[in-house]
Each structure stands twice: as C-alpha cells, then as structure tokens.
Design an enzyme around this catalytic site. Structure first.
Site, PDB file in Angstrom:
ATOM      1  N   HIS A 157     -40.838  21.686 -19.812  1.00 22.75           N
ATOM      2  CA  HIS A 157     -42.285  21.780 -19.601  1.00 22.75           C
ATOM      3  C   HIS A 157     -42.556  23.091 -18.881  1.00 22.75           C
ATOM      4  CE1 HIS A 157     -46.400  20.232 -19.131  1.00 22.75           C
ATOM      5  NE2 HIS A 157     -46.398  20.982 -18.041  1.00 22.75           N
ATOM      6  N   CYS A 158     -43.394  23.926 -19.484  1.00 19.13           N
ATOM      7  CA  CYS A 158     -43.661  25.261 -18.942  1.00 19.13           C
ATOM      8  C   CYS A 158     -44.991  25.275 -18.193  1.00 19.13           C
ATOM      9  CB  CYS A 158     -43.680  26.288 -20.073  1.00 19.13           C
ATOM     10  SG  CYS A 158     -43.940  27.979 -19.503  1.00 19.13           S
ATOM     11  N   LEU A 159     -44.935  25.576 -16.910  1.00 16.76           N
ATOM     12  CA  LEU A 159     -46.148  25.629 -16.099  1.00 16.76           C
ATOM     13  C   LEU A 159     -47.036  26.809 -16.490  1.00 16.76           C
ATOM     14  CD1 LEU A 159     -44.651  24.827 -12.572  1.00 16.76           C
ATOM     15  CD2 LEU A 159     -45.880  23.267 -14.098  1.00 16.76           C
TER      16      LEU A 159
ATOM     17  N   ASN B  66     -48.030  23.422 -20.895  1.00 11.93           N
ATOM     18  CA  ASN B  66     -47.680  22.648 -22.082  1.00 11.93           C
ATOM     19  C   ASN B  66     -46.165  22.520 -22.157  1.00 11.93           C
ATOM     20  OD1 ASN B  66     -48.048  21.230 -24.452  1.00 11.93           O
ATOM     21  ND2 ASN B  66     -48.475  23.033 -25.723  1.00 11.93           N
TER      22      ASN B  66
END
Length: 254
Positions: free
Chosen positions: A104-106, A110
């Site tokens: 999960h990429c901050l 998303n």
C-alpha cells in the site's frame, strides 16, 4: 514535483543556456515531456483499482494444487471471510483483498497490485530519469555561473540546497527503481520477497536449493508485468496478459 519542475526550467535551464535559446527550448521540452509522463503515470496509479477479487470467485477444488500450466491455492481471508486467490493479500488500509498485492503506497493513497503495478513501476522509472536529468542540468548551471553565485550568499545557499535535495532524490528513486527491477525479473511482489526469505533459509538448512515458485525465467517475468509488446513497455497503461490476476504460471511449468 511542481517545485522540481519550476526550478529545473526557470532556474537551472534559464541560468545555464537561457530558455529562449535553442538548447534551452530543447531541454525545457524534454523535461516537460518527462514531467507529463510522470503525471500521466501517477494518475493511473491513483485512479485505477489495483485488482479486486471477483465477488463470484470460488476456487476449483480439483485444481487446488499444481496444474498443467497454472498454480492455484485454496485460501480464505480471515477478515473478508471470502476466498482469495493465490498472491492475493488483505490490505488493512483499504480494508479489502487486493489481487497480486505488492504494497500500500501512501504517496498515491492506493494499493499497488495486479492492475496498477506496471503504472507504478513506470512512474518510478520516469521520476528517476527526470530527477537525474534535473541534477545534471543543475550541475551544468552551477559550473557556468559558479563565480556569480559565489558573490550572492542567498542564491548560493539556494543552489547548494537544491543540489543536496536533487542528489538525494535521485539516489532514493534510483534505489527504488533497482529494487522493483529485481522484483520484476524474479516475478516477485514485495510481500513475496519477505515471505521467501524464510522459505530460502529453510531450503538451505535442509540442503536444498530454493527458487521462487512464480519465477518462470527472465523474459517471461518481464512480459508478465510489462506486456508482450516491447514497444509498449514504457507506456504506463495496463497491459493485459494471459494471467488474469487469479491464477499464475509456475516455475515447474516453465
């Protein structure tokens, strides 16, 4: 990104050769193209669903082990209370399962998964190239105007600060790019890489060799993410491939 774009065009290029010169216009055009590709890739990463498990998904019990060309595994998510395909993981932030989840990429708010991993990789690639390009332009600008900068302490401080920032950004993005090149060429996700450490250790302990089960060879690994058409490899749009995000080719089938 906006700051880097502004200082690259209106400080680095303008102070080096001038924006109105042929060299200035060419460099501004090339950097603007890279910035546009970064924004396009970023928009795909943010807007595209990373991969949702179909509501109707149910594992084939007869195909729960190794099959002729694909591998599947019967698993059930203890949070969604639904079956999840192999390589699918539950994201605590998104509160759902994601197909072939990488992380999960901050930065994009998303998950990075089956449907947007290529866009994420291409984003990192273009961002790395753009940051290195900007750093080179900064160095050229500093060498040409070194004497004038020396007499202007605020401007000198600004240029040095930009240099430190751009070098750090280039190293960070370059490291991230190399990391994902490694993952792609071994057909791994970030999650699978850390899971494989224990499997590799157990294999060595028992005197056996370890190979990631989805590593089907260098070229096949690349095409499974970037697509079969090399001309489209640098296009961030998702490329459909024979794998559907639910079942995947396995190494013992290659």
């Amino acid at each position: 990104m906006g700051f880097v774009y502004y200082v690259t065009l209106f400080v680095f290029i303008d102070d080096w050769v001038g924006l109105q010169s042929s060299a200035g216009k060419l460099n501004a055009l090339l950097f603007s193209l890279l910035a546009s590709l970064c924004l396009f890739s970023l928009s795909i990463c943010v807007l595209v669903d990373p991969g949702r498990v179909p509501a109707s998904y149910a594992p084939d019990v007869e195909d729960s082990g190794w099959s002729n060309s694909n591998v599947t595994e019967t698993r059930k998510c203890d949070k969604c209370f639904a079956y999840k395909p192999l390589r699918t993981h539950h994201c605590r932030v998104c509160r759902r399962c994601v197909l072939k989840m990488d992380h999960h990429c901050l930065w994009i708010n998303n998950c990075v998964g089956y449907a947007n991993y290529k866009a994420f990789f291409i984003l990192v690639f273009y961002a790395t190239v753009a940051s290195i390009y900007s750093t080179v332009l900064l160095v050229c600008c500093a060498f040409k105007n070194g004497d004038s900068y020396a007499g202007n302490v605020p401007l000198k401080t600004f240029i040095v600060s930009c240099g430190i920032f751009m070098i750090g950004l280039s190293i960070t993005l370059g490291t991230l790019l190399c990391w994902h090149i490694y993952l792609i060429t071994h057909n791994m996700t970030t999650i699978e890489h850390y899971d494989s450490k224990r499997a590799s250790w157990l294999a060595r302990k028992s005197g056996q060799s370890y190979r990631h089960q989805f590593d089907v060879g260098f070229y096949k690994n690349l095409t499974s993410v970037l697509g079969p058409n090399m001309i489209k490899w640098l296009c961030p749009t998702f490329t459909r491939n024979p794998e559907d995000g639910i079942s995947f080719s396995a190494s013992r089938d290659s």
